[in-house]
Scaffold this motif. Structure first.
Motif, PDB file in Angstrom:
ATOM      1  N   LEU A 236       0.808   0.193   2.143  1.00  0.00           N
ATOM      2  CA  LEU A 236       1.275   1.235   3.042  1.00  0.00           C
ATOM      3  C   LEU A 236       0.793   2.607   2.586  1.00  0.00           C
ATOM      4  O   LEU A 236       0.291   3.398   3.382  1.00  0.00           O
ATOM      5  N   PHE A 237       0.909   2.887   1.299  1.00  0.00           N
ATOM      6  CA  PHE A 237       0.481   4.185   0.785  1.00  0.00           C
ATOM      7  C   PHE A 237      -1.039   4.333   0.788  1.00  0.00           C
ATOM      8  O   PHE A 237      -1.556   5.424   1.008  1.00  0.00           O
TER       9      PHE A 237
ATOM     10  N   LEU B 173      -3.251   2.743   2.877  1.00  0.00           N
ATOM     11  CA  LEU B 173      -3.834   2.701   4.212  1.00  0.00           C
ATOM     12  C   LEU B 173      -3.320   3.803   5.142  1.00  0.00           C
ATOM     13  O   LEU B 173      -3.910   4.030   6.190  1.00  0.00           O
ATOM     14  N   THR B 174      -2.248   4.471   4.795  1.00  0.00           N
ATOM     15  CA  THR B 174      -1.720   5.529   5.638  1.00  0.00           C
ATOM     16  C   THR B 174      -2.563   6.785   5.453  1.00  0.00           C
ATOM     17  O   THR B 174      -2.736   7.259   4.337  1.00  0.00           O
ATOM     18  N   PRO B 175      -3.091   7.337   6.541  1.00  0.00           N
ATOM     19  CA  PRO B 175      -3.899   8.558   6.390  1.00  0.00           C
ATOM     20  C   PRO B 175      -3.004   9.725   5.980  1.00  0.00           C
ATOM     21  O   PRO B 175      -1.855   9.832   6.395  1.00  0.00           O
ATOM     22  N   SER B 176      -3.580  10.595   5.181  1.00  0.00           N
ATOM     23  CA  SER B 176      -2.803  11.742   4.729  1.00  0.00           C
ATOM     24  C   SER B 176      -2.803  12.812   5.815  1.00  0.00           C
ATOM     25  O   SER B 176      -3.671  12.862   6.674  1.00  0.00           O
ATOM     26  N   ALA B 177      -1.836  13.675   5.768  1.00  0.00           N
ATOM     27  CA  ALA B 177      -1.729  14.754   6.744  1.00  0.00           C
ATOM     28  C   ALA B 177      -2.849  15.756   6.493  1.00  0.00           C
ATOM     29  O   ALA B 177      -3.192  16.056   5.341  1.00  0.00           O
TER      30      ALA B 177
END
Length: 112
Positions: A68-69, A71-75
């Motif tokens: 999750l961390f 593959l989640t795109p950063s802001a």
């Protein structure tokens, strides 16, 4: 959990009293659970199977959190604000006391 000697004696006395007063009930209670095929052989968490199941659940949960961390795109980061354009030229303000002012040094006064 083992019983103390006094507790064992009291329990044996209760069993004897029950056998004398109600032999049918004592027979049913004695047979209850002794030949039960569904009764666990080792009650409690002493065997290795519950620990393996808990370990697998923890490993899967940790793996999902890492994915999750990753593959989640950063802001997107906000861009630095551009300096405001003014019609005045950059004129330095008065320098604080003890610090030299920006610009050419003032000529030294002759001593005399």
């Amino acid at each position: 959990m083992s019983l103390r000697e006094h507790e064992r004696r009291v329990l044996a006395q209760i069993e004897r009293q029950l056998s004398e007063d109600a032999p049918d009930l004592a027979g049913r209670l004695e047979a209850f659970g002794s030949d039960d095929p569904d009764a666990p052989v080792d009650p409690g968490l002493r065997s290795w199977k519950p620990w393996v199941a808990c370990g697998l659940i923890a490993a899967v949960t940790a793996g999902l959190l890492v994915m999750l961390f990753v593959l989640t795109p950063s802001a997107p980061q906000p861009e630095a604000p551009a300096p405001a354009e003014t019609s005045q030229e950059n004129v330095p303000g008065p320098a604080p006391e003890g610090e030299p002012a920006d610009g050419p040094p003032e000529p030294a006064e002759p001593v005399g």
